[in-house]
Design an enzyme around this catalytic site. Structure first.
Site, PDB file in Angstrom:
ATOM      1  N   ARG A   1      25.036   9.173  20.609  1.00  0.00           N
ATOM      2  CA  ARG A   1      25.214  10.273  19.655  1.00  0.00           C
ATOM      3  C   ARG A   1      26.519  11.048  19.907  1.00  0.00           C
ATOM      4  O   ARG A   1      26.574  12.263  19.676  1.00  0.00           O
ATOM      5  CB  ARG A   1      24.033  11.257  19.718  1.00  0.00           C
TER       6      ARG A   1
ATOM      7  N   ARG B   1      26.679  16.771  16.262  1.00  0.00           N
ATOM      8  CA  ARG B   1      26.751  18.205  15.971  1.00  0.00           C
ATOM      9  C   ARG B   1      27.335  19.080  17.077  1.00  0.00           C
ATOM     10  O   ARG B   1      27.637  20.237  16.840  1.00  0.00           O
ATOM     11  CB  ARG B   1      25.359  18.719  15.586  1.00  0.00           C
TER      12      ARG B   1
ATOM     13  N   ARG C   1      30.569  16.899   8.110  1.00  0.00           N
ATOM     14  CA  ARG C   1      29.153  16.817   7.734  1.00  0.00           C
ATOM     15  C   ARG C   1      28.834  17.778   6.587  1.00  0.00           C
ATOM     16  O   ARG C   1      28.104  17.427   5.655  1.00  0.00           O
ATOM     17  CB  ARG C   1      28.307  17.132   8.972  1.00  0.00           C
TER      18      ARG C   1
ATOM     19  N   ASP D   1      23.046   5.056  10.580  1.00  0.00           N
ATOM     20  CA  ASP D   1      21.751   5.456  11.106  1.00  0.00           C
ATOM     21  C   ASP D   1      20.772   4.296  11.048  1.00  0.00           C
ATOM     22  O   ASP D   1      20.859   3.450  10.153  1.00  0.00           O
ATOM     23  CB  ASP D   1      21.173   6.653  10.344  1.00  0.00           C
TER      24      ASP D   1
ATOM     25  N   TYR E   1       8.710   4.613  11.571  1.00  0.00           N
ATOM     26  CA  TYR E   1       9.110   5.498  10.461  1.00  0.00           C
ATOM     27  C   TYR E   1       8.514   5.011   9.145  1.00  0.00           C
ATOM     28  O   TYR E   1       8.096   5.811   8.306  1.00  0.00           O
ATOM     29  CB  TYR E   1      10.636   5.582  10.362  1.00  0.00           C
TER      30      TYR E   1
END
Ligand code: 1CP
Length: 343
Positions: free
Chosen positions: A23, A27, A36, A73, A149
């Protein structure tokens, strides 16, 4: 030009190991947050090659990591399979939960190549902008993690629906595993052909698979994926990351033809260095939260890893993704400590 990441993954031990952080485009970087914010929809962001490449390269420019991981992703695969994946701010991913394997359309896996073509475009563009001494990583979720998921319809802690399917619904579960494995293969081939130098399989929720079913649910699909890639002429090395399986790493390394294995921070690195086969490159292990603390404790934890793997080929990384709260100076400190060692 030498590429220390690829050399290490092919088994050569380096005095100064290559470094990247899971990652790493994310952020904790203000320049990431800025790009973003220009694309409110997360899927559209991932499927915008210019923006994806821009954020992929930001951490390389800033910290001089040895590998870039393409900004994308794992949930793009269920998105391409029409599971209506969306990211709700403050909540995370939401999908239309699968009630039966019949909810999938036969040609959903054929859609991967077309619907995920922007990821291929981003990889090609990124490879052309990245210097040859850096590696470019393409990736996919491992089938089990993707299935969690698809069945839960969201993030989960214990994955009750997916685990119930595993126990109750033998035939349907195996059919689903088979379909998602096929989709994963197509996605990885697309990425390898577009310019990825390395492929990584994230099995982030492998810890939830009962040990009884590990072979069927974790090892076999990864084995089939890599064998099929090799059969179809894909030569890029593969790193597997079966997060949280502890002693199961022994069987994972034995039963899947991975070139490298990711170690989460729950694994005793000295145990791994001693017990995992020598031909497999080890990657990871530093607790991402140690980067929030920084300072002497972080430095000691880094030294502990470097000492434990001193005799083996090793890629420095975290045990899971870097968190948004991480102060940038601590990442610079980490790099200085590792790269400051004599090479
Ligand atoms: O808006 C944002 O910035 C959201 C945060 C984010 C980011 C930065 C998401 C949403 N995805 C990503 C990119 C991403 N995801 C990358 C490329 C960036 C890099 O590594 O530098 C990668 C490799 C992933 C992989 C990924 N996505 C995994 C496997 C790795 C892991 O962390 O375990 C998983 C489980 C996901 C799903 C996902 N993506 C995003 C969210 C919020 C989630 C759900 C996580 C959960 O269920 O807890």
């Amino acid at each position: 030009m030498t590429n220390i990441f690829l050399d290490t993954l092919s088994g050569t031990r380096k005095q100064t190991p290559p470094v990247w952080l899971m990652r790493q485009a994310g952020r904790y970087l203000p320049e990431y947050r800025q790009v973003r914010a220009s694309e409110p929809d997360f899927i559209s962001f991932c499927l915008n090659p210019e923006k994806a490449v821009e954020v992929t390269l930001q951490p390389i420019d800033k910290f001089n990591f040895d590998a870039a991981i393409i900004f994308s992703d794992i949930l793009l695969v269920p998105w391409a399979m029409n599971r209506n994946v969306r990211f709700i701010p403050g909540q995370g991913p939401v999908l239309n939960p699968l009630n039966s394997v019949d909810d999938l359309n036969e040609n959903d896996t054929d859609q991967i190549k077309n619907r995920l073509a922007p990821v291929a475009e981003a990889l090609t563009l990124c490879r052309s902008r990245l210097s040859n001494d850096k590696a470019l990583i393409g990736f996919s979720g491992a089938p089990w993690t993707i299935i969690t998921y698809m069945l839960e319809g969201q993030s989960s802690r214990d994955f009750p629906t997916a685990r119930k399917w595993m126990w109750d619904n033998d035939r349907q579960f195996d059919m689903l595993l088979d379909i998602v494995t096929t989709a994963t293969i197509e996605f990885l081939i697309l990425q390898a052909q577009a310019g990825a130098d390395v492929l990584m399989l994230f099995d982030s929720w492998a810890s939830a698979v009962p040990a009884h079913f590990r072979q069927r649910v974790v090892f076999k699909p990864v084995q089939r994926i890599i064998e099929t890639l090799r059969g179809r002429g894909i030569v890029q090395p593969v790193i597997g990351f079966p997060k949280g399986i502890g002693e199961g790493l022994l069987a994972y390394c034995d039963q899947t033809p991975v070139d490298g294995v990711g170690l989460d921070h729950g694994v005793d690195i000295a145990w791994a260095a001693k017990n995992l086969p020598d031909h497999i490159t080890l990657q990871g292990n530093l607790d991402p939260l140690s980067l929030i603390a920084g300072g002497p404790l972080m430095h000691r934890a880094i030294d502990h890893i470097l000492e434990a793997v001193a005799d083996r080929s090793h890629i420095f990384n975290l045990g899971h993704g870097i968190t948004p709260e991480t102060p940038e100076p601590h990442v610079h400190d980490l790099m200085a400590q590792i790269q400051g060692r004599a090479s």
